[in-house]
Design an enzyme around this catalytic site. Structure first.
Site: not given
Length: 707
Positions: A417, A464, A485, A537-539
């Site tokens: 970033s 987050k 975020n 995924g589950a985050g």
């Protein structure tokens, strides 16, 4: 595309003719001749235009371009949108086996017919004809790009265009800029079209009669506007040069051509009188009309304000949305530092004014109303300044405050970033910096949020969700996802007159995922009622992925995670959200194991989003997680989006490679990073993102890491 986008009934002339007379128009013409066909053609046309006045998209009229049908269409166009879809002349010639002379005559006749009985122009750009970069697009994206442009054009007709940027309105109190692009540049093809997305707020398309080359002016203008729409999200202003127009009749014709292309704004020289001006304002629809006035001497500090505001009142009474006044500079001292405006006039409700000097020394501009910013014409010639130069001048005058931005989280050594944002700041001349803030405690973010030197913070894993309690405001999307975020810090005046820093949270993760799905999902897999998505995924990113799919219209989503209990918590969250918000139904299914069969009540997925944390995160990655072939049986393939970007090719991406031949498109995490970064940059700076600079910065960083 029009019928689907506008949710209207499709009425096809050829299909109706076939039902009425048992054969296609071409077949009937061949069997019975032109005279009998023309009579039936006129009858069917009249029937269609009479019986389908509302809620329809009518296609296929005008095959033989008869005079009687032309009259019917001209009358219909007086109260309905009638769209002429243009194609490149050379492409049409390839479809018609005839001599060059005969083709030219046919083309001229057909073009004249469709121009006369339509009121809108859309130029359908052919892939491969606009430069090397476009010809390399995958086949599935070619039609997708056409769909994006065409649907955007359709929505503009009714003023329903969706906002594509998160920066300030170009016609706002902030400093905004226009990139000057002569029509001749687009006729000759630019060397690099992606540079049109350079951070400008608008593109000023300069039109001169002498700049149309071998094309008709109407064809040139339609093509130019389509090219700008294709390669930039910036507002398009069609600026017709009065000096190139021999008479007012020619000027009227050019203005009419410009209005047919549906730009965001059009300019009108007020030296051409009020009658034509009123006609333009009456016909502009949702297009902004900017009245222009140029004087042969410089705008200076002691400008005659009464005369200036009289001109402004005149433009207001005609119905213009803004007024642009320019003066001709002759010396360096003509640079306009600012025009003082009485406070009472500055706060009135009249239309805003843009004012600046032009010519060799016309390198600055000034706004005469705080409700509208100046427009700086950027050019590589000596008569203009670049956006970077203009922004640096603004900063040198202390009109833009220096700010710091950064990314806050754990284990940030892999992040790209800073390289992406800093390259964009440098390219646009902004006095900003972006760095990393690696912290092991979320509470450390408080000192950053309280620091007046910061303008915003990107929040990384694992903070987050927890960061929400430190914020003053949270945008609705971030509240829905329960994750932030991006935090923007801005000063806000309180009722007691004091300034207070407001911390507002956003979620751009879902925007990055959403844009990557939309841009890479082929038209064959267009989202329908039965479309299904699979989330791995589950985050936090899985939260964003489900929300992105739902916003795109996917109502059936399966979740597969290494730990089923985490998947259950994610599903329970969104089921409760749908119920509490009274949202349209969202059907969520948990897949407990790769041994599970694909649910029989669901279609095979055409969207897969892998939200497994990358190697750079302090979260155990699931090496055992894979996608079984029985979950990849979509006959038209689909799009696979990888969110992790710290590896050029993740294990899941590698496993999807064999399925590319079956129509699966693989989108890497770097694409998601750039798309969300574009939105983040614009939220931080209130400026349009220089998209090509950000993409190149990421690519350069990857190359350097590979060395």
């Amino acid at each position: 595309m029009a019928a689907v986008a506008l949710r209207r009934q499709l009425v096809d002339y050829a299909a109706i003719f076939q039902r009425r007379h048992g054969m296609s128009p071409h077949g009937y013409f061949a069997a019975h001749g032109s005279e009998r066909y023309r009579k039936l053609e006129l009858d069917v046309t009249q029937e269609i235009l009479t019986e389908h006045q509302k809620g329809c998209v009518i296609v296929g009229l005008g095959w033989l371009a008869s005079r009687q049908q032309q009259v019917l269409l001209e009358e219909f166009a007086s109260c309905h949108p009638v769209l002429y879809i243009r194609r490149d002349r050379s492409d049409l010639q390839q479809l018609i086996a005839t001599s060059q002379d005969k083709f030219e005559r046919m083309w001229e006749a057909g073009n004249s017919f469709f121009e006369s009985c339509s009121n809108l122009d859309f130029y359908n750009v052919t892939e491969g004809s606009v430069g090397e970069a476009c010809s390399t697009l995958p086949a599935y994206l070619k039609l997708k790009e056409t769909e994006r442009m065409f649907v955007r054009f359709l929505h503009r007709i009714w003023g329903r265009e969706h906002r594509t940027r998160f920066s300030a309105d170009p016609f706002s109190a902030s400093y905004t800029y226009a990139l000057q692009v002569p029509l001749a540049c687009l006729e000759g093809q630019l060397e690099n079209y992606e540079e049109l997305e350079n951070g400008s707020d608008a593109i000023n398309l300069k039109v001169e009669l002498s700049g149309s080359h071998d094309r008709r002016p109407s064809e040139s203008m339609a093509r130019a506007v389509s090219m700008l729409r294709r390669h930039s999200r910036a507002l398009v202003i069609v600026d017709i040069s009065p000096s190139s127009v021999p008479d007012i009749s020619s000027y009227r014709v050019l203005l009419g051509m410009a209005l047919r292309t549906m730009p965001d704004a059009i300019t009108y020289s007020m030296s051409h009188g009020n009658d034509l001006a009123q006609d333009v304002v009456a016909a502009k629809g949702y297009i902004m009309a900017i009245g222009t006035y140029h004087q042969e001497y410089p705008l200076v500090r002691n400008e005659n304000l009464p005369q200036l505001f009289a001109l402004r009142h005149k433009a207001q009474s005609i119905g213009f949305d803004a007024l642009r006044i320019t003066g001709e500079s002759t010396a360096a001292g003509d640079i306009l530092p600012g025009i003082p405006i009485p406070q009472s006039l500055a706060k009135d409700a009249l239309i805003p004014i843009i004012a600046y000097n032009t010519g060799l020394f016309g390198r600055t501009s000034v706004c005469l109303n705080p409700t509208l910013s100046p427009v700086v014409l950027e050019s590589k010639r000596s008569t203009g300044v670049t956006l970077r130069e203009a922004e640096m001048a603004v900063s040198a005058c202390f009109l833009r405050r220096r700010k710091r931005f950064g990314i806050f989280g754990q284990q940030l050594s892999h992040t790209l970033s800073p390289a992406m944002h800093n390259a964009a700041y440098a390219a646009c001349g902004l006095p900003f910096t972006y760095d990393t803030m690696e912290r092991q405690r979320l509470s450390d973010i408080r000192e950053i949020l309280d620091d007046e030197g910061y303008g915003g913070v990107a929040v990384s894993l694992p903070y987050k969700t927890e960061v929400l309690r430190y914020l003053d405001e949270i945008c609705p999307e971030a509240l829905d996802i329960d994750a932030v975020n991006t935090v923007v810090l801005h000063q806000e005046c309180q009722p007691n007159g004091l300034q207070k820093v407001i911390r507002k949270g956003y979620n751009t993760d879902y925007l990055g995922i959403k844009d990557c799905i939309y841009k890479h999902l082929s038209p064959a897999n267009a989202i329908r009622d039965g479309s299904t998505a699979l989330i791995l995924g589950a985050g936090g990113m899985a939260h964003a992925a489900i929300y992105a799919c739902y916003q795109l219209g996917v109502k059936r989503i399966c979740v597969y995670n290494r730990t089923p209990s985490n998947a259950q918590r994610l599903v329970d969250y969104y089921r409760e959200w749908v119920e509490s918000k009274n949202k349209p139904a969202l059907h969520l299914t948990i897949l407990s194991s790769a041994d599970d069969p694909w649910p029989a009540h669901l279609r095979q997925p055409t969207i897969i989003v892998a939200c497994i944390p990358g190697q750079g995160c302090d979260i155990k990655s699931s090496h055992s997680l894979h996608i079984p072939d029985r979950w990849l049986q979509s006959k038209t393939g689909g799009v696979f989006v990888e969110v992790a970007y710290d590896a050029l090719e993740t294990r899941l991406m590698k496993s999807m490679r064999p399925h590319v031949s079956r129509g699966w498109i693989i989108v890497d995490g770097l694409s998601v990073l750039v798309e969300q970064g574009i939105a983040q940059y614009e939220l931080f700076t209130k400026r349009p993102a220089p998209v090509h600079v950000m993409r190149h910065a990421i690519q350069q960083s990857i190359r350097e890491r590979a060395l």
